[in-house]
Scaffold this motif. Structure first.
Motif, short mmCIF file in Angstrom:
data_model
loop_
_atom_site.label_atom_id
_atom_site.label_comp_id
_atom_site.label_asym_id
_atom_site.label_seq_id
_atom_site.Cartn_x
_atom_site.Cartn_y
_atom_site.Cartn_z
N ASN A 27 0.82 -1.22 0.00
CA ASN A 27 0.00 0.00 0.00
C ASN A 27 0.85 1.27 0.00
O ASN A 27 0.33 2.37 0.11
N GLY A 28 2.18 1.11 -0.09
CA GLY A 28 3.08 2.25 -0.12
C GLY A 28 3.63 2.65 1.24
O GLY A 28 4.54 3.48 1.31
N ALA A 29 3.09 2.10 2.31
CA ALA A 29 3.60 2.42 3.65
C ALA A 29 5.05 1.97 3.77
O ALA A 29 5.44 0.94 3.21
N LYS A 30 5.85 2.76 4.48
CA LYS A 30 7.25 2.44 4.71
C LYS A 30 7.48 2.28 6.19
O LYS A 30 7.07 3.14 6.99
N ILE A 31 8.14 1.20 6.56
CA ILE A 31 8.37 0.90 7.97
C ILE A 31 9.85 0.64 8.18
O ILE A 31 10.45 -0.19 7.47
N MET A 32 10.45 1.34 9.13
CA MET A 32 11.85 1.12 9.49
C MET A 32 11.88 0.16 10.68
O MET A 32 11.13 0.34 11.65
N VAL A 33 12.74 -0.85 10.59
CA VAL A 33 12.85 -1.83 11.68
C VAL A 33 14.31 -2.06 12.05
O VAL A 33 15.21 -1.75 11.27
N ARG A 34 14.51 -2.62 13.24
CA ARG A 34 15.85 -2.90 13.74
C ARG A 34 16.46 -4.14 13.10
O ARG A 34 17.68 -4.23 12.94
N GLU A 35 15.64 -5.11 12.73
CA GLU A 35 16.13 -6.36 12.17
C GLU A 35 16.77 -6.11 10.80
O GLU A 35 16.34 -5.24 10.06
N ARG A 36 17.80 -6.90 10.48
CA ARG A 36 18.42 -6.82 9.16
C ARG A 36 17.46 -7.39 8.12
O ARG A 36 16.61 -8.22 8.44
N ALA A 37 17.62 -6.98 6.87
CA ALA A 37 16.75 -7.47 5.80
C ALA A 37 16.78 -9.00 5.72
O ALA A 37 15.74 -9.64 5.57
N GLU A 38 17.96 -9.58 5.85
CA GLU A 38 18.09 -11.04 5.79
C GLU A 38 17.30 -11.71 6.91
O GLU A 38 16.70 -12.77 6.71
N ASP A 39 17.29 -11.08 8.09
CA ASP A 39 16.55 -11.63 9.21
C ASP A 39 15.04 -11.55 8.97
O ASP A 39 14.30 -12.47 9.32
N VAL A 40 14.60 -10.47 8.36
CA VAL A 40 13.17 -10.33 8.04
C VAL A 40 12.77 -11.42 7.04
O VAL A 40 11.74 -12.09 7.21
N VAL A 41 13.59 -11.63 6.03
CA VAL A 41 13.30 -12.68 5.05
C VAL A 41 13.25 -14.04 5.74
O VAL A 41 12.33 -14.84 5.49
N ASN A 42 14.18 -14.32 6.62
CA ASN A 42 14.18 -15.59 7.35
C ASN A 42 12.93 -15.75 8.21
O ASN A 42 12.39 -16.85 8.32
N LEU A 43 12.47 -14.67 8.82
CA LEU A 43 11.23 -14.73 9.61
C LEU A 43 10.03 -15.04 8.72
O LEU A 43 9.16 -15.83 9.10
N VAL A 44 9.99 -14.44 7.54
CA VAL A 44 8.89 -14.69 6.61
C VAL A 44 8.91 -16.15 6.16
O VAL A 44 7.88 -16.84 6.17
N VAL A 45 10.09 -16.66 5.81
CA VAL A 45 10.21 -18.05 5.38
C VAL A 45 9.81 -19.00 6.50
O VAL A 45 9.05 -19.95 6.27
N ALA A 46 10.26 -18.73 7.73
CA ALA A 46 9.91 -19.59 8.86
C ALA A 46 8.40 -19.57 9.11
O ALA A 46 7.79 -20.62 9.38
N PHE A 47 7.79 -18.39 8.99
CA PHE A 47 6.35 -18.30 9.17
C PHE A 47 5.61 -19.11 8.12
O PHE A 47 4.69 -19.86 8.42
N LYS A 48 6.03 -18.99 6.87
CA LYS A 48 5.37 -19.73 5.79
C LYS A 48 5.55 -21.24 5.97
O LYS A 48 4.63 -22.00 5.71
N HIS A 49 6.72 -21.66 6.44
CA HIS A 49 6.92 -23.09 6.71
C HIS A 49 5.96 -23.56 7.79
O HIS A 49 5.39 -24.64 7.69
N LYS A 50 5.81 -22.74 8.81
CA LYS A 50 4.90 -23.11 9.91
C LYS A 50 3.47 -23.25 9.40
O LYS A 50 2.75 -24.17 9.78
N VAL A 51 3.07 -22.37 8.50
CA VAL A 51 1.70 -22.39 7.98
C VAL A 51 1.50 -23.54 7.00
O VAL A 51 0.51 -24.27 7.08
N PHE A 52 2.44 -23.74 6.09
CA PHE A 52 2.23 -24.66 4.99
C PHE A 52 2.82 -26.05 5.19
O PHE A 52 2.52 -26.96 4.43
N ASP A 53 3.66 -26.25 6.19
CA ASP A 53 4.28 -27.56 6.41
C ASP A 53 3.68 -28.29 7.60
O ASP A 53 4.35 -29.04 8.29
N SER A 54 2.39 -28.11 7.82
CA SER A 54 1.76 -28.82 8.93
C SER A 54 1.51 -30.27 8.53
O SER A 54 1.67 -30.66 7.39
N GLU A 55 1.10 -31.10 9.46
CA GLU A 55 0.82 -32.51 9.20
C GLU A 55 -0.40 -32.68 8.31
O GLU A 55 -0.49 -33.62 7.55
#
Length: 81
Positions: A34-62
Motif C-alpha cells: 500500500n506504499g507504507a514504509k516501515i523502518m525496523v531494527r532487524e536486518r533485511a536477511e533476518d526479516v526474510v528468514n522470519l517470513v520463510v519460517a512463518f510460511k513453513h509453519k503455515v504450509f508444512d503442517s501434518e
C-alpha cells in the motif's frame, strides 16, 4: 504475521503477505504493497528468514494443505507396499 521491532524498540506484528520489498539502508526499510514504509531494527536477511519460517509453519503442517503434499504422501504409501 511476523514479529519485528521498530527503531524505538517497540515490538509489533506485521502481515508479511503485504511486503512489497525490503532495503538495507543504515536501518532496514520495509515497503508495503500500500506504499507504507516501515523502518525496523532487524536486518533485511533476518526479516526474510522470519517470513520463510512463518510460511513453513503455515504450509508444512501434518494436515495436507495442498495437492503436492497429498501426492507425496500417496507416493510414500505406494513405496511402503
Amino acid at each position: 504475521m511476523i514479529k519485528l521491532t521498530h527503531l524505538n524498540n517497540k515490538e509489533f506484528y506485521l502481515n508479511s503477505e503485504l511486503i512489497l520489498y525490503i532495503e538495507n539502508t543504515p536501518d532496514t526499510l520495509i515497503v508495503m504493497t500500500n506504499g507504507a514504509k516501515i523502518m525496523v531494527r532487524e536486518r533485511a536477511e533476518d526479516v526474510v528468514n522470519l517470513v520463510v519460517a512463518f510460511k513453513h509453519k503455515v504450509f508444512d503442517s501434518e494436515a495436507p494443505l495442498n495437492v503436492i503434499h497429498q501426492e507425496e504422501q500417496a507416493s510414500l504409501a505406494r513405496d511402503e507396499d
